[in-house]
Every structure is written in C-alpha cells, then in structure tokens.
Design an enzyme around this catalytic site. Sequence first.
Site, PDB file in Angstrom:
ATOM      1  N   ASN A  40       9.542  -5.651  -4.167  1.00  0.00           N
ATOM      2  CA  ASN A  40       8.624  -6.142  -5.185  1.00  0.00           C
ATOM      3  C   ASN A  40       8.848  -7.640  -5.409  1.00  0.00           C
ATOM      4  OD1 ASN A  40      11.089  -5.166  -6.396  1.00  0.00           O
ATOM      5  ND2 ASN A  40      10.116  -5.006  -8.396  1.00  0.00           N
ATOM      6  N   GLU A  42       7.688 -10.327  -8.257  1.00  0.00           N
ATOM      7  CA  GLU A  42       7.055 -10.515  -9.562  1.00  0.00           C
ATOM      8  C   GLU A  42       6.468 -11.908  -9.709  1.00  0.00           C
ATOM      9  OE1 GLU A  42       9.657  -7.322 -12.147  1.00  0.00           O
ATOM     10  OE2 GLU A  42      10.071  -9.444 -12.426  1.00  0.00           O
ATOM     11  N   GLU A  53       5.863  -1.091  -1.979  1.00  0.00           N
ATOM     12  CA  GLU A  53       5.114  -0.231  -1.069  1.00  0.00           C
ATOM     13  C   GLU A  53       3.925  -0.976  -0.459  1.00  0.00           C
ATOM     14  OE1 GLU A  53       6.599   2.344  -4.545  1.00  0.00           O
ATOM     15  OE2 GLU A  53       5.850   0.306  -4.236  1.00  0.00           O
ATOM     16  N   CYS A  84       3.702   3.833  -7.739  1.00  0.00           N
ATOM     17  CA  CYS A  84       2.748   3.847  -8.847  1.00  0.00           C
ATOM     18  C   CYS A  84       1.387   4.333  -8.347  1.00  0.00           C
ATOM     19  CB  CYS A  84       2.628   2.456  -9.471  1.00  0.00           C
ATOM     20  SG  CYS A  84       1.706   1.285  -8.444  1.00  0.00           S
ATOM     21  N   CYS A  87      -0.237   2.064  -5.666  1.00  0.00           N
ATOM     22  CA  CYS A  87       0.403   2.195  -4.363  1.00  0.00           C
ATOM     23  C   CYS A  87       0.088   3.544  -3.724  1.00  0.00           C
ATOM     24  CB  CYS A  87       1.913   1.995  -4.486  1.00  0.00           C
ATOM     25  SG  CYS A  87       2.352   0.283  -4.883  1.00  0.00           S
TER      26      CYS A  87
END
Length: 128
Positions: A40, A42, A53, A84, A87
């Site tokens: 990830n 941010e 993902e 999530c 994803c």
Amino acid sequence: MQELLAAAREAHEAAYVPYSGYAVGAALRAADGAVYTGCNVENANYSNSLHAEEVAVGSAVADGHRSFEALAVSSAARDGVTPCGMCRQTLAEFCGEDFPVVCDGEEPTTHRLGELLPDTITREHLDA
C-alpha cells in the site's frame, strides 16, 4: 501458498504508510507461475492511496497477464486482513468465484473470492 505468503510479508516491508501506519503487502501468482507483489502507498488525500492488491494486479496486467491462480495478503500486524471491497471487485475482473485468497493471521486462512464478494458486478452485467 507458503511462497505467496512469504512474498506478501516481504512486500509489506516496502509499504509507504505515514498516515495510518498500517502496512499491507500482497502477492499475486499468475497462471504461468510468475509472482507479482504490491504494497500500500498512502497519500495525504486518502482517496488517492493505492492498495497492495491493486498494485500487484496492476503490475501483472501491465506485464501482459490476465489469468491468475492465487493471492496472498499480509499486514505487518498479521491480523488476517482481507482485501477491501474495491480490491475484491478488481480481482473479480480477472478471477472467478473459486479464486483462492490467503489471508495472513495467527493461522493463515483461505477464502474464495466468491465468498468475499458474492454477486459481484461482471462483464455479463454490462452486456445486457
């Protein structure tokens, strides 16, 4: 699946998470056995953040892959994180309901994409 979990764990080490502190890594195995990882990333504007993902899927697709065998997801907390909804929908574009998603926890668990995202939106819905 142990190889994929190890790759996902390694991927979360590269995560850029100055706001949440919640590092996630993903490892996606293509049909030909190639493994693509993502972490990830941010952004101060949270909606522009990238999920591990989708980074892995994007890398694989950019490399020409459209068929995948399995995904492993791991967080630094090893809390059994699952992809999530966004994803899951991205995965559903390329993977069927039986696609295995391994989530790293105290004991890794395997889910099927169809369990995680039942009645997903597919190409068939758009062809109506």
